[in-house]
Each structure stands twice: as C-alpha cells, then as structure tokens.
Design a protein around this motif. Structure first.
Motif, PDB file in Angstrom:
ATOM      1  N   ALA C  92       0.849  -1.191   0.000  1.00  0.00           N
ATOM      2  CA  ALA C  92       0.000   0.000   0.000  1.00  0.00           C
ATOM      3  C   ALA C  92       0.881   1.235   0.000  1.00  0.00           C
ATOM      4  O   ALA C  92       2.021   1.204   0.465  1.00  0.00           O
ATOM      5  CB  ALA C  92      -0.889   0.009   1.240  1.00  0.00           C
ATOM      6  N   LEU C  93       0.372   2.307  -0.566  1.00  0.00           N
ATOM      7  CA  LEU C  93       1.026   3.609  -0.472  1.00  0.00           C
ATOM      8  C   LEU C  93       0.231   4.454   0.510  1.00  0.00           C
ATOM      9  O   LEU C  93      -0.977   4.598   0.362  1.00  0.00           O
ATOM     10  CB  LEU C  93       1.044   4.301  -1.834  1.00  0.00           C
ATOM     11  N   ASP C 103      14.685  20.260   9.443  1.00  0.00           N
ATOM     12  CA  ASP C 103      15.051  19.270   8.436  1.00  0.00           C
ATOM     13  C   ASP C 103      15.702  18.053   9.067  1.00  0.00           C
ATOM     14  O   ASP C 103      15.482  16.928   8.625  1.00  0.00           O
ATOM     15  CB  ASP C 103      16.019  19.902   7.430  1.00  0.00           C
ATOM     16  N   ASN C 111      14.375   8.442   7.761  1.00  0.00           N
ATOM     17  CA  ASN C 111      15.345   7.353   7.792  1.00  0.00           C
ATOM     18  C   ASN C 111      14.894   6.243   8.722  1.00  0.00           C
ATOM     19  O   ASN C 111      15.141   5.075   8.440  1.00  0.00           O
ATOM     20  CB  ASN C 111      16.705   7.879   8.242  1.00  0.00           C
ATOM     21  N   THR C 114      12.464   4.229   6.791  1.00  0.00           N
ATOM     22  CA  THR C 114      13.099   3.408   5.768  1.00  0.00           C
ATOM     23  C   THR C 114      13.910   2.276   6.387  1.00  0.00           C
ATOM     24  O   THR C 114      13.972   1.189   5.827  1.00  0.00           O
ATOM     25  CB  THR C 114      14.007   4.283   4.903  1.00  0.00           C
ATOM     26  N   LEU C 115      14.527   2.536   7.545  1.00  0.00           N
ATOM     27  CA  LEU C 115      15.322   1.490   8.188  1.00  0.00           C
ATOM     28  C   LEU C 115      14.446   0.345   8.659  1.00  0.00           C
ATOM     29  O   LEU C 115      14.886  -0.789   8.686  1.00  0.00           O
ATOM     30  CB  LEU C 115      16.062   2.067   9.388  1.00  0.00           C
ATOM     31  N   GLY C 118       9.777  -3.281   5.799  1.00  0.00           N
ATOM     32  CA  GLY C 118       8.337  -3.278   5.625  1.00  0.00           C
ATOM     33  C   GLY C 118       7.787  -1.916   5.293  1.00  0.00           C
ATOM     34  O   GLY C 118       6.664  -1.817   4.811  1.00  0.00           O
ATOM     35  N   THR C 119       8.550  -0.867   5.546  1.00  0.00           N
ATOM     36  CA  THR C 119       8.091   0.472   5.163  1.00  0.00           C
ATOM     37  C   THR C 119       9.260   1.235   4.538  1.00  0.00           C
ATOM     38  O   THR C 119      10.377   1.159   5.025  1.00  0.00           O
ATOM     39  CB  THR C 119       7.579   1.266   6.369  1.00  0.00           C
ATOM     40  N   VAL C 120       8.973   1.961   3.461  1.00  0.00           N
ATOM     41  CA  VAL C 120       9.999   2.758   2.786  1.00  0.00           C
ATOM     42  C   VAL C 120       9.417   4.129   2.492  1.00  0.00           C
ATOM     43  O   VAL C 120       8.302   4.234   1.981  1.00  0.00           O
ATOM     44  CB  VAL C 120      10.452   2.096   1.470  1.00  0.00           C
ATOM     45  N   THR C 121      10.165   5.169   2.835  1.00  0.00           N
ATOM     46  CA  THR C 121       9.738   6.515   2.464  1.00  0.00           C
ATOM     47  C   THR C 121      10.031   6.729   0.989  1.00  0.00           C
ATOM     48  O   THR C 121      11.182   6.629   0.568  1.00  0.00           O
ATOM     49  CB  THR C 121      10.494   7.565   3.277  1.00  0.00           C
ATOM     50  N   VAL C 122       9.006   7.007   0.207  1.00  0.00           N
ATOM     51  CA  VAL C 122       9.213   7.188  -1.227  1.00  0.00           C
ATOM     52  C   VAL C 122       9.452   8.647  -1.549  1.00  0.00           C
ATOM     53  O   VAL C 122      10.273   8.977  -2.397  1.00  0.00           O
ATOM     54  CB  VAL C 122       8.010   6.633  -2.015  1.00  0.00           C
ATOM     55  N   GLU C 123       8.734   9.529  -0.874  1.00  0.00           N
ATOM     56  CA  GLU C 123       8.856  10.922  -1.237  1.00  0.00           C
ATOM     57  C   GLU C 123       8.540  11.806  -0.029  1.00  0.00           C
ATOM     58  O   GLU C 123       7.712  11.455   0.804  1.00  0.00           O
ATOM     59  CB  GLU C 123       7.876  11.247  -2.370  1.00  0.00           C
ATOM     60  N   LEU C 130       5.299  10.224   1.600  1.00  0.00           N
ATOM     61  CA  LEU C 130       4.652   9.117   0.909  1.00  0.00           C
ATOM     62  C   LEU C 130       5.386   7.858   1.323  1.00  0.00           C
ATOM     63  O   LEU C 130       6.597   7.736   1.094  1.00  0.00           O
ATOM     64  CB  LEU C 130       4.745   9.343  -0.590  1.00  0.00           C
ATOM     65  N   HIS C 132       5.653   3.674   1.300  1.00  0.00           N
ATOM     66  CA  HIS C 132       5.219   2.399   0.729  1.00  0.00           C
ATOM     67  C   HIS C 132       5.388   1.329   1.785  1.00  0.00           C
ATOM     68  O   HIS C 132       6.442   1.226   2.400  1.00  0.00           O
ATOM     69  CB  HIS C 132       6.058   2.060  -0.509  1.00  0.00           C
ATOM     70  N   ALA C 133       4.338   0.547   2.006  1.00  0.00           N
ATOM     71  CA  ALA C 133       4.379  -0.452   3.067  1.00  0.00           C
ATOM     72  C   ALA C 133       4.072  -1.820   2.504  1.00  0.00           C
ATOM     73  O   ALA C 133       3.347  -1.961   1.512  1.00  0.00           O
ATOM     74  CB  ALA C 133       3.364  -0.118   4.157  1.00  0.00           C
TER      75      ALA C 133
END
Lengths: 123, 97, 162
Positions: C92-93, C103, C111, C114-115, C118-123, C130, C132-133
């Motif tokens: 899913a997004l 910042d 990070n 992303t670490l 199962g979940t990644v920061t796309v944007e 955004l 992605h899981a």
C-alpha cells in the motif's frame, strides 16, 4: 569475590567464540532469507523491503557476532564504524532508489497480491 | 561455524546475481547491486575472521563507502543522464527535480 | 563553534580508532588529514546543524535502542512474509503527516521509516511523506505517531510540548 570475577572472565573468554560464531551464522541465514525475498516478491517496491532485512538485522547480527570474536579493541572500533556507515547509508540509498523509481513513473502494485502469481522472476 | 556463515553469505550473493541479471527494470538491478555491495562488506569481514587476519576490515570499510557513492551515482546518472547537474531541492529553482 | 568542536572530536576519534599506530610520524600525518578535512568542510560551508549533528548525540543515543526494538519486530514480520509458501502481502502507499519541523528531525523520521523493514519513504513534500508499506494494515498513520514523536525529541529536544 576476586575469584568469581576471574572465573567469569575466563568463562567469557571460552564462551564468546561459539556465541559469536552462532550470531554470525544467524545473521548470514537472515541475509539468505532477505535474498530469497528479493527473488520472490512481485515488484520493485516490495523487493526493497526484503533487501532492507539484509541491511539491518543481517548486518547487525553479523557485525555483533564478529565483535564478540574480535581479538582486540581496534577490530571492535572498525566494526562499529562499519555498523554506523551501514545504518547511515542504507536508508539513504533505499530512499534514493525508491524516489528515483517513483519519479520515473514506475507504478507500485497496490492491494493484496494474488497468491497464485508465480511470475516472481519475470513479471 | 564462521566459515559456514561465510558460505551462506556467498550463497546469498550468488542468488542476488540472478536478480541483478533477470531484474526487469533498471531499479531492480540497482537494488540488487546495492544489496550485493552490503553483502560484500559483510563477506569481507567474515573472510578476515576465517583467515585470522582482521585487517580485512579496512577494505570492508572502504567497500561500505564506495557502495553508497556508487548507488547514488548510478541513480543520479539515470535520472539526469549526466553527472553535471547539481542536485537541487524541489521548489528551490532548477525546476528539474 | 560547538559544531566545529563536535566535528573536530569526531574526526580525531575516527582517525585514532582506525589507525592503531601511535608513533609521532603517523600522529602528525593524522593531524594534517584532520586539518585538511576541517578546511574542506569549512570551505563547503557544511559545519552547521545538519553537517555536524554531534551536539544532539545524546538524543540520538537515547532514540537508537527504541529504534532497534522496532526494527527487530518488523524484521520478524518481513522474514515470515519472505518464507511463507504463499505470498500474502498487501502493498500500500500511505501518506503520513509528520509533526517534525526542522530538516534534521524530518530526515531522522524518514530514515527511521526506511530502516524499519516493511516500510519505505518514497517521497517527502513539506510535512507529508509518501510511505510504501508491505502490509496495508501495519501502515496506518497511527502506527507512525510514536516514531514521529520520538525522532522529533531526538533531533530537536523537548523544547516544545508534544
């Protein structure tokens, strides 16, 4: 009391090699599992998740096991440096890959994946 | 047992090569190469311990750095088709983010 | 000035940790390389809060063990998903809104996401990310609330109440 400390230190010297080797083996198996995930998962974004298993838990277990087997402190400090590098750079490169793919218009699969989808390698 | 761990990591690298060659998109290949690099770092460290020469860890540190730079460079090149474009944040001019 | 000192201590510590030989010749060579690195960093103008975040190292050190526990938990889920005979993933997004302002805090939060396998920061756009899981049910916005709060405390301190 001093006897106890000495015996604990001796016991530690004996036990740390098998313990470290076992941790290394566990980490290496996690690396293989992550690779299997990279081969099986259906699209790029899901493969990214499988690859991050290697980068986090596999690397942690392997480096920790190696630190237990280390002959001196210099080796431990180098292992810590590798650990810090991997933990700083792996999310950055994962994010760069995901962001580049998203910007280029690669659409992710959304929703439950069909369990009879056997096209993991060439879809 | 360390040797067994080394063999397992090398086996994982071999499997990753399949993905790097078969990967349908460019990004799959980049991902496989990046993961391959991480495994190279770990395998180099393990190799040092198997051979009883932990000096291999210096090379492993170098690979950890090169791996990151290489991944970013490949992605940047295939996004802009050039290494000359400065990386700018979206909305801060440049207009090509 | 604190950033300058932090970078200096980090570089000296790194050199001493890597070298292992403490003869006068090699120590002077190390001093020269540290000085060159400092001059380059000064010329690049990166000795600021993001380039040398060593003043926040206590916050990050307190945050890291919690992050390791989260990573271990989600690793288990992804390893199970990799080894199951039939794939039952539901990618899913998700849009996640973050309360981080600086910042550095945003980078820490992204990070951390992303670490965690199962979940990644796309944007990242402003204060929305955004993500992605791998599993839809594990990526509800509430799941990230605690990570958001903790990474903000790690990077910014507890100056503002949550």
């Amino acid at each position: 009391m001093a006897d106890l400390v000495v015996s604990i230190a001796e016991w530690w010297q004996v036990v740390r090699f098998p313990l470290g080797a076992a941790l290394c083996l566990g980490g290496a198996l996690l690396c293989v599992v992550g690779t299997v995930g990279v081969l099986r998962f259906p699209d790029f974004y899901t493969r990214l998740h499988a690859a991050s298993v290697t980068d986090t838990s596999g690397a942690t277990l392997l480096l920790f096991g190696m630190a237990l087997m280390a002959p001196d402190w210099m080796v431990v400090s180098k292992l810590v440096a590798i650990f810090v590098f991997i933990y700083l750079t792996s999310p950055a490169s994962s994010h760069a890959a995901a962001n580049a793919a998203h910007t280029a218009g690669l659409q992710p699969l959304i929703g439950p994946v069909d369990t009879h989808d056997k096209e993991g390698l060439d879809s | 047992m360390t040797a067994a761990a080394l063999i397992a990591v090398l086996f994982g690298m071999l499997l990753l090569l399949i993905r790097a060659i078969a990967g349908p998109t460019l990004y799959d290949r980049v991902l496989a190469v990046n993961s391959f690099g991480t495994k190279t770092v770990l395998a180099l460290g393990l190799l040092g311990f198997v051979m009883g020469r932990p000096q291999f860890l210096d090379i492993a540190i170098l690979y950890a750095l090169i791996n990151f730079v290489a991944t970013i460079a490949i992605l940047k090149f295939f996004r802009y088709r050039s290494f000359q474009v400065p990386l700018v944040r979206r909305g801060q001019g440049g207009g090509n983010g | 000035m604190a950033y300058f000192l932090g970078l200096l201590v980090a570089l000296v510590g790194f050199w001493l940790g890597m070298s292992g030989h403490y003869s006068p010749l090699l120590l002077s060579l190390g001093a020269v390389s540290v000085a060159v690195c400092m001059i380059l960093a000064y010329r690049l103008d990166i000795i600021d809060r993001e380039g040398a975040p060593y003043v926040r190292i206590v916050g990050f050190a307190l945050y890291f063990p919690w992050l390791m526990v989260e990573i271990a938990k989600s690793n288990w889920a992804v390893v199970k998903a990799c080894l199951k005979a039939d794939l039952d993933i539901a990618p899913a997004l998700v849009k996640v809104k973050t309360a981080c302002e600086s910042d550095l805090a945003k980078v820490t939060f992204a990070n951390s996401i992303t670490l965690t396998p199962g979940t990644v920061t796309v944007e990242i756009e402003g204060d929305k990310m955004l993500v992605h899981a791998l599993y839809e049910q594990s990526a509800q916005p509430e799941a990230f609330a605690e990570m958001d709060r903790r990474s903000r405390e790690a990077a910014d301190g507890k100056r503002r109440p949550a």
